[in-house]
Design a protein around this motif. Structure first.
Motif, mmCIF file in Angstrom:
data_model
loop_
_atom_site.group_PDB
_atom_site.id
_atom_site.type_symbol
_atom_site.label_atom_id
_atom_site.label_comp_id
_atom_site.label_asym_id
_atom_site.label_seq_id
_atom_site.Cartn_x
_atom_site.Cartn_y
_atom_site.Cartn_z
ATOM 1 N N LYS A 159 -21.128 -8.830 45.841
ATOM 2 C CA LYS A 159 -21.665 -9.158 47.162
ATOM 3 C C LYS A 159 -23.051 -8.555 47.387
ATOM 4 O O LYS A 159 -23.668 -8.769 48.431
ATOM 5 C CB LYS A 159 -20.704 -8.641 48.252
ATOM 6 C CG LYS A 159 -19.455 -9.519 48.387
ATOM 7 C CD LYS A 159 -18.542 -8.988 49.482
ATOM 8 C CE LYS A 159 -19.106 -9.213 50.878
ATOM 9 N NZ LYS A 159 -19.299 -8.012 51.669
ATOM 10 N N ALA A 160 -23.515 -7.786 46.403
ATOM 11 C CA ALA A 160 -24.710 -6.963 46.633
ATOM 12 C C ALA A 160 -25.932 -7.789 47.028
ATOM 13 O O ALA A 160 -26.652 -7.447 47.958
ATOM 14 C CB ALA A 160 -25.005 -6.141 45.389
ATOM 15 N N TRP A 161 -26.160 -8.894 46.336
ATOM 16 C CA TRP A 161 -27.375 -9.665 46.611
ATOM 17 C C TRP A 161 -27.262 -10.377 47.957
ATOM 18 O O TRP A 161 -28.198 -10.389 48.750
ATOM 19 C CB TRP A 161 -27.639 -10.637 45.456
ATOM 20 C CG TRP A 161 -28.823 -11.542 45.627
ATOM 21 C CD1 TRP A 161 -28.843 -12.897 45.464
ATOM 22 C CD2 TRP A 161 -30.186 -11.181 45.968
ATOM 23 N NE1 TRP A 161 -30.107 -13.400 45.683
ATOM 24 C CE2 TRP A 161 -30.953 -12.367 45.996
ATOM 25 C CE3 TRP A 161 -30.831 -9.969 46.264
ATOM 26 C CZ2 TRP A 161 -32.323 -12.383 46.300
ATOM 27 C CZ3 TRP A 161 -32.203 -9.989 46.580
ATOM 28 C CH2 TRP A 161 -32.921 -11.177 46.590
ATOM 29 N N ASP A 162 -26.090 -10.931 48.250
ATOM 30 C CA ASP A 162 -25.913 -11.586 49.545
ATOM 31 C C ASP A 162 -26.096 -10.590 50.684
ATOM 32 O O ASP A 162 -26.759 -10.882 51.680
ATOM 33 C CB ASP A 162 -24.510 -12.208 49.644
ATOM 34 C CG ASP A 162 -24.440 -13.507 48.854
ATOM 35 O OD1 ASP A 162 -25.514 -14.096 48.609
ATOM 36 O OD2 ASP A 162 -23.323 -13.908 48.474
ATOM 37 N N ASP A 163 -25.507 -9.422 50.514
ATOM 38 C CA ASP A 163 -25.657 -8.391 51.555
ATOM 39 C C ASP A 163 -27.117 -7.994 51.709
ATOM 40 O O ASP A 163 -27.621 -7.834 52.820
ATOM 41 C CB ASP A 163 -24.824 -7.151 51.201
ATOM 42 C CG ASP A 163 -23.325 -7.419 51.345
ATOM 43 O OD1 ASP A 163 -22.960 -8.469 51.928
ATOM 44 O OD2 ASP A 163 -22.525 -6.585 50.862
ATOM 45 N N THR A 164 -27.786 -7.816 50.583
ATOM 46 C CA THR A 164 -29.196 -7.432 50.639
ATOM 47 C C THR A 164 -30.000 -8.482 51.390
ATOM 48 O O THR A 164 -30.816 -8.173 52.252
ATOM 49 C CB THR A 164 -29.762 -7.265 49.214
ATOM 50 O OG1 THR A 164 -28.921 -6.380 48.503
ATOM 51 C CG2 THR A 164 -31.176 -6.718 49.236
ATOM 52 N N LYS A 165 -29.732 -9.743 51.051
ATOM 53 C CA LYS A 165 -30.484 -10.817 51.716
ATOM 54 C C LYS A 165 -30.210 -10.811 53.216
ATOM 55 O O LYS A 165 -31.108 -10.983 54.027
ATOM 56 C CB LYS A 165 -30.089 -12.176 51.119
ATOM 57 C CG LYS A 165 -30.744 -12.446 49.782
ATOM 58 C CD LYS A 165 -30.646 -13.902 49.375
ATOM 59 C CE LYS A 165 -29.250 -14.271 48.960
ATOM 60 N NZ LYS A 165 -29.161 -15.630 48.398
ATOM 61 N N PHE A 166 -28.946 -10.588 53.558
ATOM 62 C CA PHE A 166 -28.604 -10.608 54.975
ATOM 63 C C PHE A 166 -29.303 -9.480 55.723
ATOM 64 O O PHE A 166 -29.723 -9.647 56.868
ATOM 65 C CB PHE A 166 -27.092 -10.522 55.174
ATOM 66 C CG PHE A 166 -26.718 -10.580 56.621
ATOM 67 C CD1 PHE A 166 -26.809 -11.787 57.312
ATOM 68 C CD2 PHE A 166 -26.335 -9.437 57.308
ATOM 69 C CE1 PHE A 166 -26.516 -11.843 58.663
ATOM 70 C CE2 PHE A 166 -26.046 -9.492 58.664
ATOM 71 C CZ PHE A 166 -26.131 -10.704 59.343
ATOM 72 N N ASN A 167 -29.433 -8.351 55.075
ATOM 73 C CA ASN A 167 -30.038 -7.199 55.748
ATOM 74 C C ASN A 167 -31.562 -7.209 55.738
ATOM 75 O O ASN A 167 -32.201 -6.314 56.273
ATOM 76 C CB ASN A 167 -29.532 -5.902 55.112
ATOM 77 C CG ASN A 167 -28.068 -5.671 55.458
ATOM 78 O OD1 ASN A 167 -27.649 -5.941 56.582
ATOM 79 N ND2 ASN A 167 -27.286 -5.219 54.488
ATOM 80 N N MET A 168 -32.132 -8.200 55.088
ATOM 81 C CA MET A 168 -33.589 -8.223 54.996
ATOM 82 C C MET A 168 -34.218 -8.662 56.300
ATOM 83 O O MET A 168 -33.655 -9.454 57.042
ATOM 84 C CB MET A 168 -34.008 -9.181 53.894
ATOM 85 C CG MET A 168 -33.911 -8.551 52.536
ATOM 86 S SD MET A 168 -34.437 -9.758 51.327
ATOM 87 C CE MET A 168 -34.222 -8.803 49.853
#
Ligand code: FAD
Ligand code: FES
Lengths: 637, 257
Positions: free
Chosen positions: A14-23
């Motif tokens: 989930k790391a990349w999706d989470d990162t994108k969401f938090n950007m």
């Protein structure tokens, strides 16, 4: 130096999706206020510039060729990996992640590699939509082939011209943005320095290769997609113009250079034929699907290949690595070829060659099938050597092909200089100590289409668009620096040509920092490179002037940078007292002659920091942790 | 072997040019043509002369950077061969060769054997793309494409943009280059929505860029290093005619609400 890799926490899936969401995001109306410079328009830079343009940023892109369509990426032959599992043969994102990490000999960052595997599937979709004519099956679906280091068939291809077709796709997307005015494309222009203001990358200095004019360009962020540095070896499979200058100048401005000693020697290239040779030609690894590699069992066997019966041939890869056989990874295959040649069993006039033989497949499948699969590669071989590979086996030998090292970047692909992003082969990110075939195209496009547009947006959103004048003292200093170097080069008026120095450098690096390395050898190399550098700055000759088109001057500056990089490569190789992937230290090998890693002491990224002319560079270490894949001795047996 | 080279030397776009003669006493038949020029240039630099400028990068026949006329033939006139992939074993001892840049109004000379081919980029800008922003694609296998279509598209897509077609055409037409791109994209289902716009705009731009028109002389096909067929020109013409009759340019997108 602050080496914060900004690796996200939480489960890797989930790391990349989470990162994108938090950007952070930039409001559509504000995007055009931001100016982004993209240097290099190969797969990585071209894809990034086009995507940023589509998003609405104001983009200026540069390349040194006359058109972005000619970047070195165009030469990639074999294919591009993606975890589509269209073959139903057990592929998955996790498997591609695992294969890439293992292929890289556990010297890459898990999270980056996982993301690469994840977005690989989007790349194929995007390229198909652009009209990239990938090979198809009769039913109309996409075709696949196998590549080294994998037991699934996940490589997509467009005949033997995959890089060409992918680059043309990115180039067309880029030209579409040029037509709308969103991207300004400045070809035939070379970046010679990076402008750093208040600790942030704010622009570049360029030289117009036609007029010699130097200019300052200011921006809110700078992206380098400037490719790899394989030409430090002089002879390599890279295009003649590929160089390290943009990266090197950024290094001198504070961007850390990571793992410079990780270079890839490709097992299947056409052997060197003479002193005049200007470059080496790759025979795509995909040939190993249907060709078998062998040398005679006896030393110095001078018989023609067809006179040597099967019982007197050593299909050494199949013998040594039965489960991967001829599809063993590149580093392993190259070293195996070197070993059999060192034993005196190499073929061809120089004894530096092994056979790649299609006899069995031609018998099994017919010449037509082989022609359909590899026709253009066979043609290239025939043209260069004057020999017909349908009739007698190809002779091949390892050659420098790719550089895993590059500017250090964090998970956001940002270097140690805020606002400086590095994509594609120019960064060090995803391949660890060895890259698997068909993964560079994947990484370049992943970076350019699907990662950088997000991470650059996030960066810009946190930085107000504030214009600086091209007259800013830092900009003027960088300009003066670039102009000063040109003046110095023009002023030497020595006796030896630029090519002479480049060849000498290449020979030293190949002998001491090539397929195998030793402490003593590396120390010798550092001494020799130091002498070469001194002589270069006293005795190189550059004809003509700095004020117009001068290809020798372009080369001279590139070779000057290669010499310094060569030294850093040896320093890095000396520091790494283990063998891993493409970095083979003779002192550290298993009893069977395989690379012996030392995870306890060397599971780190070596990020070198420039400390000024004449000073030793400083080593910064980014520790590598493995939470998902446990490092093991790589086995392809 | 021994060769005599006559090379076009010109210092800039507006400077007068002339042929200069060079003797090559010792050419190795295994060298490529460009490697032979490298050797010549190394010698010129040693003597303090200015080396011959020619364009090159990949030296593998794929980037399309290289190209000049040898004895009046683009890339030397050997089948499916760029000059970087041309080896000296094709010549004989004592040969005398004449090297000139591409000659076409649309390709101004930059220096010596180097010309400016940026007109090709502008033809692509006019419509040589499929408008699909990053992220908006469907699954790659969602669009099944018959192998024969995709193969034909690939045949056309192999163009390397070197300009040999223009240089070898007595009219300096860019029809093979433009036709190949139109055919590549228009033969694929993905290219259908913009098919007519593409043909109309690319052909119009080609004409505006001062390329000549095609009179079916087929010189381009004969010299194309990638063997691209003039069938692609027929496709271009068909779609262009169709576009000229049937086509209404797309309406502006701005709307109320
Ligand atoms: C012969 C060959 C075959 C290959 N086959 C495969 C394959 O089958 N599969 C695979 O995955 N990988 C393959 N690779 C590797 C792959 O092609 C490259 O790693 C990849 O294309 C690099 O792309 P890039 O965008 O990072 O850089 P490049 O394509 O090298 O682009 C660099 C860009 O930077 C510009 N540039 C550089 N310096 C400057 C400067 N100072 N100023 C301005 N512009 C600059 C150049 O003009 C160019 O536009 C192959 C490589 C070779 C050599
Ligand atoms: S140099 Fe690339 S095609 Fe000739």
């Amino acid at each position: 130096m602050d080496l914060n890799p900004r690796i996200p926490t939480g489960p890797i899936e989930k790391a990349w999706d989470d990162t994108k969401f938090n950007m952070k995001l930039v409001n559509p109306a504000n995007k055009r206020k931001y100016h982004v410079i993209v240097v290099g328009t190969g797969l990585a830079g071209g894809a990034c510039a086009a995507s940023l343009g589509e998003l609405g940023y104001n983009v200026t892109a540069f390349c040194f060729q006359d058109s972005p369509r000619r970047a070195h990426s165009i030469a990639a032959q074999g294919g591009i990996n993606a975890a589509k599992n269209y073959r139903n043969d057990g592929d998955s994102v996790y498997r591609l992640f695992y294969d890439t990490l293992k292929g890289g000999d556990f010297r890459a960052r898990e999270h980056n590699v996982y993301r690469l595997a994840q977005v690989s599937v989007n790349i194929i979709d995007q390229c198909v939509a652009q009209g990239v004519p990938f090979a198809r099956e009769y039913g109309g679906t996409l075709a696949n082939r196998s590549f080294g280091g994998a037991q699934v068939s996940r490589t997509f291809y467009a005949r033997g011209q995959t890089g060409q077709q992918l680059l043309i796709g990115a180039y067309q997307a880029l030209e579409r943005q040029v037509a709308t005015g969103q991207v300004t494309m400045i070809p035939r222009t070379e970046m010679l320095d990076l402008i750093v203001i208040d600790g942030k990358a704010r622009g570049i200095v360029t030289r117009n290769l036609i007029t010699g004019k130097m200019d300052v360009h200011i921006a809110d962020a700078v992206v380098l997609g400037t490719g790899g540095y394989g030409n430090v070896f002089y002879l390599s499979t890279n295009a003649k113009g590929s160089n390290v200058t943009a990266n090197w100048r950024a290094y001198k401005r504070g961007a850390a250079f990571a793992n410079p000693c990780y270079t890839q020697i490709h097992p299947t290239c056409i052997p060197v034929s003479g002193e005049y040779q200007s470059k080496l030609t790759l025979m795509s690894e995909s040939l190993r699907n249907d060709g078998r590699i062998w040398v005679p069992k006896a030393q110095h066997d001078k018989r023609a290949p067809h006179e040597i019966p099967d019982s007197e041939r050593d299909y050494y890869l199949e013998r040594l690595y039965p489960s991967y056989g001829k599809l063993s990874p590149r580093d392993i295959s190259s070293r195996a070829a070197k070993r059999v040649c060192d034993e005196g069993r190499g073929v061809g006039e120089t004894g530096l060659g092994v056979y790649l033989d299609f006899r069995d497949s031609i018998q099994r499948l017919g010449e037509d099938t082989i022609r359909e699969r590899y026709g253009n590669l066979f043609e290239i071989y025939d043209r260069i050597t004057g020999e017909d590979p349908y009739k007698s086996p190809m002779r091949i030998f390892p050659a420098v092909h790719y550089t895993m090292g590059g500017l250090w970047v964090d998970y956001h692909l940002m270097s140690t200089i805020p606002g400086l992003f590095v994509l594609g082969e120019a960064n060090f990110s995803d391949h660890g100590a060895n890259r698997l075939g068909a993964s560079a195209l994947m990484q370049g496009l992943a970076d350019g289409y699907f990662v950088a547009p997000y991470t650059i947006t996030n960066y810009l959103a946190g930085n107000k668009a504030e214009s600086v004048s091209t007259d800013h003292p830092e900009a003027r200093a960088a300009l003066a620096n670039a102009e000063g170097m040109t003046k110095r080069l023009m002023g030497i008026k020595g006796k030896k040509t630029v090519t002479h120095f480049h060849r000498e450098l290449g020979k030293t690096i190949w002998d001491y920092c090539g397929m195998s390395r030793t402490e003593a050898g590396l120390k010798t190399a550092i001494g020799k490179i130091g002498e070469l550098k001194e002589e270069f700055w006293k005795n190189v000759t550059v004809p003509g002037s700095g004020e117009d088109l001068n290809q020798q001057l372009e080369n001279a500056a590139r070779v000057a940078d290669f010499i310094e990089l060569g030294e850093l490569m040896c320093i890095d190789a000396l520091d790494r007292k283990e063998s891993c992937g493409g970095h083979f230290r003779e002192e550290y090998q298993t009893s069977e002659g395989e690379a012996q890693r030392d995870d306890e002491n060397y599971a780190y990224v070596a990020a070198w920091e420039y400390k000024g002319a004449g000073a030793a560079p400083a080593l910064n270490k980014e520790p590598l942790t493995f939470d998902y894949v446990k490092p093991a001795q790589r086995s392809y047996k | 072997m021994k060769l005599t080279l006559n090379v076009w030397r010109q210092t800039g776009p507006t400077a007068p040019g002339k042929m200069v003669r060079y003797e090559m006493p010792d050419v190795n038949p295994d060298m490529s043509f460009l490697e032979m020029l490298d050797v010549l240039n190394e010698g010129l630099i040693q003597k303090g002369d200015s080396p011959i400028v020619f364009e090159h990068d990949c030296r593998e026949g794929i980037c399309g950077s290289c190209g000049f006329m040898i004895d009046g033939k683009a890339h030397g006139g050997f089948p499916k061969t760029t000059v970087c992939q041309l080896h000296m074993r094709h010549y004989k001892d004592g040969d005398e060769l004449f090297l000139e840049p591409w000659r076409a109004t649309a390709f101004p000379i930059v220096k010596d054997l180097m010309v400016n081919r940026s007109a090709f980029d502008r033809i692509i800008q006019a419509g040589g793309f499929i408008s699909v922003p990053t992220g908006s694609a469907v699954d790659g296998n969602a669009i099944a494409i018959p192998k024969s279509n995709s193969d034909r598209a690939m045949d056309a897509a192999q163009c390397i943009g070197c300009g040999a077609c223009v240089a070898s055409c007595p009219n300096a037409s860019a029809s093979l280059f433009t036709g190949a791109k139109i055919a590549h994209l228009n033969l694929l289902p993905q290219g259908q929505p913009e098919k007519l716009d593409r043909a109309l705009h690319m052909v119009t731009t080609m004409n505006e860029e001062m390329f000549g028109s095609c009179t079916n002389l087929r010189e381009c096909e004969a010299t194309c290093p990638k063997g691209i067929s003039i069938e692609n020109i027929a496709i271009m013409n068909r779609h262009f005619v169709e576009a000229s009759f049937a086509h209404r340019p797309t309406a502006s997108e701005a709307g109320a609400g």
